[in-house]
Scaffold this active site. Sequence first.
Site, mmCIF file in Angstrom:
data_model
loop_
_atom_site.group_PDB
_atom_site.id
_atom_site.type_symbol
_atom_site.label_atom_id
_atom_site.label_comp_id
_atom_site.label_asym_id
_atom_site.label_seq_id
_atom_site.Cartn_x
_atom_site.Cartn_y
_atom_site.Cartn_z
ATOM 1 N N ARG A 113 30.419 46.175 40.211
ATOM 2 C CA ARG A 113 32.275 46.706 40.656
ATOM 3 C C ARG A 113 31.725 48.730 40.150
ATOM 4 O O ARG A 113 31.035 49.427 39.586
ATOM 5 C CB ARG A 113 33.222 46.486 40.041
ATOM 6 C CG ARG A 113 34.222 46.765 40.364
ATOM 7 C CD ARG A 113 35.780 45.705 40.102
ATOM 8 N NE ARG A 113 35.365 45.575 38.683
ATOM 9 C CZ ARG A 113 36.560 45.086 38.302
ATOM 10 N NH1 ARG A 113 37.824 44.565 38.162
ATOM 11 N NH2 ARG A 113 36.662 45.585 36.477
ATOM 12 N N LYS A 164 43.657 37.395 38.922
ATOM 13 C CA LYS A 164 44.369 36.450 38.466
ATOM 14 C C LYS A 164 45.381 37.853 39.042
ATOM 15 O O LYS A 164 46.775 37.627 38.992
ATOM 16 C CB LYS A 164 45.591 35.933 36.947
ATOM 17 C CG LYS A 164 44.658 36.998 36.322
ATOM 18 C CD LYS A 164 44.540 35.684 34.781
ATOM 19 C CE LYS A 164 43.882 36.224 33.367
ATOM 20 N NZ LYS A 164 44.195 38.141 33.251
#
Length: 210
Positions: free
Chosen positions: A124, A15
């Site tokens: 990540r 988002k």
Amino acid sequence: MKSMIVLLGPPGAGKGTQGEKLGSEYGYVRLSTGDMLREAVRSGTELGRLAKTYMDSGALVPNDVIIDLMKEKITSLGNTPGIIFDGFPRTVEQAEALDRELDIEVALDFEVADDVLVDRLTKRRSCPDCMAVYHLENKPPRVDGICDKCGAKLYQRTDDEESTVENRLATYHKNTEPLIGYYEKAGKLARIEGIGDIDEIFKQVEKALQ
Ligand SMILES: [Zn+2]
């Protein structure tokens, strides 16, 4: 286009990226509660000083103070094509308080299955020096463990460790699922399929704002 937007979605659902894109392509302004509180405290406005007394004592800043800060900020922005609320509301109570003061038009819910999020976040790797972010499979560095841009040694943020990710997701679901129901009941929920190409996801966002 709709101009008062709430962003919902678990950590890692993208988002932030989509919010930035709405900013760069349409000039929408993103209001993040954390940034806004820090700014108000720094500038020493009356509301900022009030917020600081709560923060200094370790208490949560009450909803009405946060909403007053938002209204102050929105007024100071003047004419803007749109406002994006990111990180607020987090509970139904906050959403109700926000609705009493401002006309939220749509809540965009970025939906990504938990196992996909766990994969995104735990693979990540971050650069401590230049803040570049990599992914072991989708965006690996050229040399294993080394930042392409500055040569620093990459590391895994504590936030991205598996047990932390699972905790963050559990907290998210517990707090936010009622909020999704709240906006759905109000006819304001737009579900965004958060998997796939960034531009394809953005097309869904644009459609939801028509
Ligand atoms: Zn780097």
